[in-house]
Enzyme design. Structure first.
Site: not given
Ligand code: NAD
Length: 494
Positions: A150, A248, A282
């Site tokens: 995102n 995060e 987020c």
């Molecule tokens: P996601 O958790 O599906 O993926 C995030 C990253 O983790 C991706 O690169 C993905 O390939 C990787 N990943 C997936 N499974 C994994 C595993 N088992 N081990 C290690 N890495 C793995 O999240 P998303 O759909 O890409 O992003 C949306 C989410 O991110 C929402 O929940 C949003 O709130 C959160 N977000 C949080 C912040 C913050 O700073 N708090 C900022 C942006 C987005």
């Protein structure tokens, strides 16, 4: 276009048979590129390069390390429009936001470059005579960065730039949905002259590449941004491997509107926070906690303004809301409409996947408003990550704080009030990592710590000076110039 890994300053195909996955423009459904899916072996190769590079990188004076960030920032600035266009094509956010995100990366480059001449530790008196005491920040080694789709650039800069200035090398695994922006950054790292092996990018599935990074003995830190569900897995596996894990994660952010609020200002703040980035920030506002005396009026004004929001391809300058990232996200968002209705909430606007005409091929969701929502409902507690808001009525300031704090997440919250006493009480009592007074829930600035409490984080922060705590180790240094044995806490009773 085939996107391959960036390892040791070279674009490189996977070690095993090469698997590629399409990168889709969420606004049109058209294929933009194909990205390589890597394996644990590719992570090994990248870590080996990063480990070698880091040994000499750590010895480069920090102001000199920072000079590469100034150059990275300069190139990003020069290419701002092109980067923003690519970002919008790949991720879907409207072009104005694409430019804003690239600007955030530029700001982060210059801000962190300044840290090259600070990276402050402490000097402090010793309890013993003729002894000097100080603490210094030391690099950690090879660090792992895992980022979501995102904010494909901003979040990567929040993590990689402090890692660079602090003397680490890194392996970055971007989200599979947004590899083009990662490639742009790889090219910029190369052009800025960053020594080979300091920055490495490995594409692939989280379950494969992410897991391999977390389990790799030579990666000492994992800085992760993504969902709470994935973050929990990262923390579990990382904990077993005794890694420093910075998380995060998700949010369920609320705007509180009190009876003394400037309603027009609140409406603007809610619309921007809830529907900007199609609700996929987020920090997106997904709950509006409103005092009963102004609920009807606020609702009426919101509905009127929502009707005027233009939805479509974010490259069109007149569009205010772009698509959501993919079909899966569209389905997830839509599933909450049924859940909300079954729970007894009133659907006052939206609640539908947009099809036909210029929506064809894209993933468009209508801005949605639920009213009569109870704080206990799933739509008021779970992260939907789409353009959906739930209106929750309260009858006091205390109730507003209680409802805000009742969710498992703790990223961002906001209150609209003209009462300065309430504003200060709110910043004290709201239990989120980011708090806005008379502004919506989005709008963080890069020189402040970014992150949240409870299910949103595990105590670390991205961006700001706080990010340096993730990417440095504290060393306490004692210099005894007395020429004799002096025993702290034994030879000295104060
Ligand atoms: P996601 O958790 O599906 O993926 C995030 C990253 O983790 C991706 O690169 C993905 O390939 C990787 N990943 C997936 N499974 C994994 C595993 N088992 N081990 C290690 N890495 C793995 O999240 P998303 O759909 O890409 O992003 C949306 C989410 O991110 C929402 O929940 C949003 O709130 C959160 N977000 C949080 C912040 C913050 O700073 N708090 C900022 C942006 C987005």
């Amino acid at each position: 276009m085939k996107l391959t890994n960036f390892v040791n300053g070279q674009w490189q195909e996977a070690a095993e048979e090469t698997r590629f996955t399409p990168v889709i423009n969420p606004a049109s459904g058209k294929e933009l590129a194909h990205v390589q899916m890597s394996s644990a072996e590719d992570v090994d190769r990248a870590v080996a390069a990063a480990k070698t590079a880091q040994k000499s990188w750590a010895k480069v004076p920090a102001p000199k390390r920072a000079s590469y960030l100034y150059e990275i920032g300069r190139i990003m600035k020069e290419r701002k429009e092109q980067l923003a266009q690519t970002l919008t094509k790949e991720m879907g956010k409207v072009i104005e936001e694409g430019r804003g995100e690239v600007q955030e990366g530029i700001d982060m480059a210059f801000y962190m470059a300044g840290e090259g001449r600070r990276l402050f530790g402490e000097t402090t008196p010793s309890e013993l005579a003729d002894k000097f005491a100080m603490s210094v920040r030391a690099p950690i080694g090879v660090v792992g960065l895992i980022t979501p789709w995102n904010f494909p650039v901003a979040i990567a800069t929040w993590k990689s730039f402090p890692a660079i200035v602090a003397g680490n090398s890194f392996i970055w695994k971007p989200a599979t949905e947004t590899p083009m922006m990662a490639c742009e950054m790889g090219r910029i790292f190369k052009e800025a002259g960053l020594p080979d092996g300091v920055a490495n990018i490995v594409f692939g599935a989280g379950s494969e590449v992410g897991t391999a990074m977390i389990e790799h003995p030579d990666i000492k830190v994992i800085s992760f941004t993504g969902s709470t569900e994935t973050g929990r897995k990262v923390a579990e596996a990382g904990g077993r491997n005794l890694k420093k894990i910075s998380l995060e994660m998700g949010g369920k952010n609320a705007v509180i509107v009190m009876e003394d609020a400037d309603l027009e200002l609140a409406v603007e703040g809610i619309l921007w926070s809830a529907f900007g980035t199609a609700g996929q920030r987020c920090t997106a506002c997904s709950r509006v906690i409103v005092h009963k005396d102004v609920k009807e009026e606020l609702q009426k004004r919101l509905l009127t303004k929502m009707g005027g929001l233009t939805i479509g391809d974010g490259l069109d300058e007149s569009v205010k809301i772009g698509p959501v990232i993919n079909q899966k996200a569209l389905e997830k968002i839509h599933s909450y409409i049924e859940i909300g209705k079954q729970e007894g909430a009133s659907l006052l606007a939206g609640g539908e996947i947009l099809r036909g005409g210029h929506y064809d091929g894209g993933n468009y969701y209508a801005p949605t408003l639920f009213s009569d929502v109870d704080a206990s409902m799933r739509i008021a507690r779970e992260e939907i990550f789409g353009p959906v808001i739930s209106i929750i009525e309260i009858d006091s300031f205390e109730a507003a704080i209680e409802v805000n704090n009742s969710v498992i997440y703790g990223l961002s919250s906001s209150i609209y009030t003209r009462d300065v006493n309430r504003a200060f009480k709110a910043q004290r009592d709201l239990d989120t990592g980011i708090i806005y007074i008379n502004a919506g829930t989005t709008g963080a600035e890069i020189h402040l710590p970014f992150g949240g409490t409870k299910g949103t984080g595990n105590g670390h922060r991205d961006s700001g000076v706080a990010a340096l705590d993730v990417f440095t180790e504290w060393k306490s240094v004692y210099v005894d110039f007395s020429g004799k044995l002096q025993r702290a806490q034994i030879d000295n009773e104060i």
